[in-house]
Write an enzyme that holds these catalytic residues in place. Structure first.
Site, PDB file in Angstrom:
ATOM      1  N   PRO A 186     -33.644 -51.623  -1.723  1.00 16.77           N
ATOM      2  CA  PRO A 186     -33.134 -50.403  -2.349  1.00 16.77           C
ATOM      3  C   PRO A 186     -32.715 -49.288  -1.396  1.00 16.77           C
ATOM      4  O   PRO A 186     -33.315 -48.209  -1.362  1.00 16.77           O
ATOM      5  CB  PRO A 186     -34.318 -49.971  -3.225  1.00 16.77           C
ATOM      6  CG  PRO A 186     -35.516 -50.446  -2.476  1.00 16.77           C
ATOM      7  CD  PRO A 186     -35.104 -51.747  -1.845  1.00 16.77           C
ATOM      8  N   CYS A 187     -31.642 -49.530  -0.656  1.00 19.25           N
ATOM      9  CA  CYS A 187     -31.136 -48.488   0.229  1.00 19.25           C
ATOM     10  C   CYS A 187     -30.611 -47.285  -0.561  1.00 19.25           C
ATOM     11  O   CYS A 187     -30.481 -46.186  -0.013  1.00 19.25           O
ATOM     12  CB  CYS A 187     -30.056 -49.038   1.156  1.00 19.25           C
ATOM     13  SG  CYS A 187     -28.685 -49.855   0.329  1.00 19.25           S
TER      14      CYS A 187
END
Length: 284
Positions: free
Chosen positions: A247-248
């Protein structure tokens, strides 16, 4: 190919763009509906079905103050890094994602001798191409109009043999974006990554950010034991090959501004608001 879900996202995205650009003016329901090319009634219903909350509530999740509050809460990142060498796998956060780095030989050969199966699938955030090597996710890349999935896969894994096989990759896709409880992730989902030791440490740290929470680049740098490397952390985050699952999108600037995103700022804002709504609904 434009499925109902993707069409929904495209309409929602245009409204979100207007909402986040003009949130200080508190755009009316009519303004947002016009951006989505829908009547107010249909827009309200469509948006609530997609996000789980009203457009007004959703807009609260995209404000600077909300972002700053999330950063002040802090994400539990202190134990994120397992060291520089990630040749094995490790169980990580509530999505049961495990990261495995390719061997040095495989890294150098850029995937030579490996077969990468892939397919294009739908999600709440538009179409994406999903690539798999030996049953492990090797790439998840959101697509914009005109994108060539094979070119994207080849850029990430230059020497692999590509094989379009949506049927075999479908089971992985179902676990990433399940359409019902029966498809929800119940066992570790393996991810195979080709990157430097530093990149792998950063990507692993991202998995420690819970859904609905945010972290800054500085917090990620602290978590991997390199507090002065926030710029390098940002570069590594920007090159993350597995969107959403790693989850950047949950990393923002320490000022509370959302910043850029490899797959578009509108998509990042959609993800953050969507996750914030899901988190609130799950505890209410």
């Amino acid at each position: 190919m434009t499925t109902a879900s993707t069409y929904t996202y495209q309409q929602i995205a245009s409204a979100i763009e207007h909402l986040t650009t003009h949130f200080r003016e508190q755009p009316s329901l009519g303004e947002l509906a016009e951006k989505a090319n829908l009547s107010e009634f249909h827009f309200q219903r469509l948006f609530t079905e997609w996000a789980g909350v009203s457009p007004k509530k959703f807009s609260q999740y995209l404000t600077l103050e909300h972002a700053k509050n999330q950063l002040r809460k802090g994400a539990p990142l202190s134990d994120a890094a397992h060291g520089a060498g990630l040749s094995g796998t490790g169980r990580l956060h509530d999505l049961f994602v495990t990261i495995e780095g390719v061997t040095p030989g495989q890294f150098k050969q850029a995937g030579a001798g490996l077969v990468l199966q892939y397919g294009v699938f739908d999600s709440p955030f538009g179409h994406y191409v999903l690539g798999s090597i030996n049953g492990k996710i090797a790439l998840l890349h959101f697509l914009n109009e005109g994108d060539d999935p094979e070119a994207i896969l080849t850029a990430a894994w230059p020497e692999v043999t590509l094989r379009q096989d949506s049927a075999n990759v479908q089971a992985l896709a179902n676990q990433i974006f399940p359409s019902n409880d029966a498809e929800a992730l119940t066992h570790p989902l393996p991810v195979l990554l080709r990157g430097s030791a530093f990149q792998l440490k950063v990507w692993e740290a991202l998995l420690k950010i819970p859904e609905g929470r945010l972290a800054s680049y500085d917090q990620i740098a602290e978590a991997i034991g390199q507090p002065t490397a926030s710029r390098a952390v940002g570069t590594a985050i920007g090159s993350n090959p597995v969107g959403y699952l790693i989850p950047c999108h949950r990393v923002i600037k320490k000022t509370g501004l959302f910043g850029g995103y490899r797959w578009g700022t509108d998509r990042k804002q959609a993800m953050l608001g969507w996750e914030a709504a899901r988190t609130e609904l799950s505890v209410s």
